[in-house]
Design a protein around this motif. Structure first.
Motif, mmCIF file in Angstrom:
data_model
loop_
_atom_site.group_PDB
_atom_site.id
_atom_site.type_symbol
_atom_site.label_atom_id
_atom_site.label_comp_id
_atom_site.label_asym_id
_atom_site.label_seq_id
_atom_site.Cartn_x
_atom_site.Cartn_y
_atom_site.Cartn_z
ATOM 1 N N ILE A 1 -8.764 -1.130 9.440
ATOM 2 C CA ILE A 1 -8.123 0.233 9.865
ATOM 3 C C ILE A 1 -6.685 0.507 10.633
ATOM 4 O O ILE A 1 -5.993 1.262 10.323
ATOM 5 N N LEU A 2 -6.573 -0.552 11.578
ATOM 6 C CA LEU A 2 -5.365 -0.497 12.133
ATOM 7 C C LEU A 2 -4.217 -0.906 11.301
ATOM 8 O O LEU A 2 -3.214 -0.344 11.421
ATOM 9 N N ILE A 3 -4.576 -1.649 10.238
ATOM 10 C CA ILE A 3 -3.281 -2.182 9.528
ATOM 11 C C ILE A 3 -3.201 -1.165 8.207
ATOM 12 O O ILE A 3 -1.981 -0.753 7.964
ATOM 13 N N SER A 4 -4.167 -0.794 7.567
ATOM 14 C CA SER A 4 -4.380 0.140 6.524
ATOM 15 C C SER A 4 -4.066 1.674 6.733
ATOM 16 O O SER A 4 -3.267 2.269 5.976
ATOM 17 N N CYS B 1 -2.288 3.232 9.091
ATOM 18 C CA CYS B 1 -0.876 3.573 9.088
ATOM 19 C C CYS B 1 0.082 3.490 7.702
ATOM 20 O O CYS B 1 0.815 4.305 7.419
ATOM 21 N N ALA B 2 -0.406 2.583 6.874
ATOM 22 C CA ALA B 2 0.014 2.386 5.704
ATOM 23 C C ALA B 2 -0.097 3.442 4.712
ATOM 24 O O ALA B 2 0.465 4.012 3.955
ATOM 25 N N ILE B 3 -1.693 3.765 4.687
ATOM 26 C CA ILE B 3 -2.014 5.046 4.027
ATOM 27 C C ILE B 3 -1.228 6.216 4.197
ATOM 28 O O ILE B 3 -0.852 6.917 3.482
ATOM 29 N N PHE B 4 -1.287 6.636 5.687
ATOM 30 C CA PHE B 4 -0.504 7.777 6.150
ATOM 31 C C PHE B 4 0.982 7.649 5.707
ATOM 32 O O PHE B 4 1.262 8.918 5.218
ATOM 33 N N VAL B 5 1.576 6.744 5.892
ATOM 34 C CA VAL B 5 3.096 6.816 5.222
ATOM 35 C C VAL B 5 3.209 6.797 3.875
ATOM 36 O O VAL B 5 4.113 7.499 3.314
ATOM 37 N N ILE C 1 0.855 -1.153 -0.152
ATOM 38 C CA ILE C 1 0.094 0.112 0.011
ATOM 39 C C ILE C 1 0.855 1.505 -0.140
ATOM 40 O O ILE C 1 0.700 2.165 -0.701
ATOM 41 N N ILE C 2 1.917 1.365 0.810
ATOM 42 C CA ILE C 2 2.916 2.379 0.827
ATOM 43 C C ILE C 2 3.515 2.754 -0.688
ATOM 44 O O ILE C 2 3.488 3.761 -1.096
ATOM 45 N N TYR C 3 3.976 1.651 -1.111
ATOM 46 C CA TYR C 3 4.730 1.952 -2.407
ATOM 47 C C TYR C 3 3.582 2.309 -3.477
ATOM 48 O O TYR C 3 3.695 3.146 -4.289
ATOM 49 N N SER C 4 2.453 1.691 -3.461
ATOM 50 C CA SER C 4 1.420 1.936 -4.573
ATOM 51 C C SER C 4 0.880 3.549 -4.468
ATOM 52 O O SER C 4 0.785 4.331 -5.245
ATOM 53 N N ILE C 5 0.688 3.975 -2.959
ATOM 54 C CA ILE C 5 0.026 5.332 -2.905
ATOM 55 C C ILE C 5 1.130 6.357 -3.297
ATOM 56 O O ILE C 5 0.969 7.231 -3.682
ATOM 57 N N SER C 6 2.500 6.195 -2.662
ATOM 58 C CA SER C 6 3.753 7.135 -2.850
ATOM 59 C C SER C 6 3.790 7.032 -4.363
ATOM 60 O O SER C 6 3.892 8.522 -4.822
#
Length: 433
Positions: A350-353, A355-359, A33-38
């Motif tokens: 929410i707990l897993i995603s 944090c990843a979305i924010f980062v 998720i971090i890679y895709s969003i960034s």
């Protein structure tokens, strides 16, 4: 979990325990998720920056949404006859106004102004002749309403503050910044001499690096650079001193106006030789194969990364639900309602995603700030009319947020469907086997 351990409901308590004891099983999907969003955010910001810089360059170079070149052939503009309303001096009876009221009344035109360039004359300032000088005569009030100027080019001042300086000051002049090297300062009195025509005594009010329609350096086909200087004065002052050989009309059109209809209306009001449309030049630029290729690549990267992220996210949670069939069956057997189990899955997402979305968003913003300005290095030098500036559009962020929201909602609906169709007796029997 520690801060609210006395207040958590069983659903949240179970979600915290599940995530904290997962031993890093969610790291893969979080990094995904971090890679895709960034990456998606960087691609969106890069495409936005390239397009807006090219559009603002064209708008700045033209000066306004449209420029009307008037046909002055047949006019007798002798000195002292500039403000004449004699209809015998009007070609075809079309040009009967000097105050632009008829032009401004055309449907689709929001504002208009006259811009006077005295022509190709030889000027000298402070005894220095042969200056490659562009003299621009403007009407400050209407010019500020019509001309385009990027907000950061004259910082810390706005263009209207410069226009206020010369408004009502007939002998005020604004010079380009290259005159500072000639030991000219604000407040100095200079003489603008049009060789063989006349002299104009002026007082320097300010210096500018950029001005609508002013290009400091131009290049010929061999790449040879020619530097230009600029002097901005009130149009009335110039018309009284220098020989008048016609002016241009710059105008700002409404966003919903039709160019074809507007062109016909303008030609019906003014005898024109040409109408320059900034929007048509922008369309021509967007059809450039190189720019289309870059935009297509960045758009494709954005779509693919977000699509893969959504699919990967969904696959992870489907596999996770299948692996926990027995656990959910036991939860149902001890009296936990289906609604609570669904709430448990949502809490874990929410707990897993979250944090990843924010980062991912933070890394995308940092990456854009660091590397989007490097696109300036691939811009051709003859196209570098304005300083390169990164542009980040709020709408692009909202699109990414929407895609993330769709991804989370879709996963939740699929998982809810799976859990709802799960049979408790089969899950418990599976546990016995």
């Amino acid at each position: 979990f520690f801060l609210g351990r006395k207040f958590w409901t069983p659903v949240l308590y179970s979600s915290f325990i599940r995530v904290s004891r997962s031993k890093g099983k969610e790291i893969f999907v979080m990094l995904f998720i971090i890679y895709s969003i960034s990456t998606g955010l960087f691609s969106a910001n890069a495409a936005r920056t390239l397009n807006v810089n090219n559009e603002t360059r064209i708008l700045y170079s033209e000066g306004a949404d449209g420029v009307v070149k008037i046909n002055w052939a047949g006019y007798d503009w002798n000195k002292g006859e500039i403000a004449t309303t004699d209809t015998t001096k009007v070609v075809g009876g079309k040009f009967k106004f000097q105050d632009l009221n008829a032009f401004r009344s055309i449907d689709g035109i929001e504002a208009a102004t006259t811009v006077y360039f005295p022509g190709n004359h030889s000027y000298n300032i402070l005894g220095v002749s042969g200056i490659n000088l562009t003299v621009m005569g403007i009407e400050p009030s209407s010019f500020g309403q019509t001309a385009y100027m990027r907000s950061d080019l004259l910082r810390p001042y706005h263009i209207n503050q410069y226009l206020n300086l010369i408004n009502g000051a007939p002998n005020a002049v604004i010079l380009s910044s290259d005159f500072k090297a000639k030991n000219i300062n604000v407040g100095d009195k200079i003489t603008l001499n049009c060789k063989g025509q006349g002299n104009l005594e002026c007082v320097v009010y300010a210096f500018v690096d950029y001005w609508p329609g002013y290009i400091k350096t131009t290049y010929d086909s061999q790449g040879t650079a020619t530097h230009h200087s600029l002097a901005i004065l009130n149009i009335d002052t110039l018309q009284k001193v220098f020989p008048f050989d016609g002016y241009e009309i710059w105008f700002k059109r409404s966003a919903d106006s039709d160019i074809t209809k507007l062109t016909n209306d303008i030609k019906g009001a003014v005898d024109v030789t040409n109408i320059l449309w900034t929007s048509q030049n922008i369309v021509k630029l967007k059809n450039d194969p190189m720019l289309q290729g870059i935009n297509g690549m960045l758009t494709l990267v954005f779509i693919i990364t977000m699509l893969i992220s959504m699919i990967g996210f969904l696959i992870y949670w489907i596999l996770s639900i299948h692996s926990r069939t027995l656990q959910f069956g036991i939860f149902r057997a001890i009296g936990i309602r289906l609604k609570s189990i669904i709430g448990m899955i949502i809490s874990e997402q929410i707990l897993i995603s979250a944090c990843a979305i924010f980062v991912g968003l933070v890394l995308g913003i940092i990456t854009s700030d660091l590397f989007v300005p490097l696109f300036d290095s691939v811009t051709r030098i003859e196209s570098q009319v304005l300083p390169f500036r990164p542009f980040f559009e709020r709408g692009d962020y909202l699109k990414i947020y929407a895609i993330i929201g769709i991804m989370l909602v879709s996963a939740t609906l699929v998982l809810t469907r799976m859990i709802s169709s799960m049979k408790m007796d089969q899950a418990l029997k599976l546990g016995e086997d």
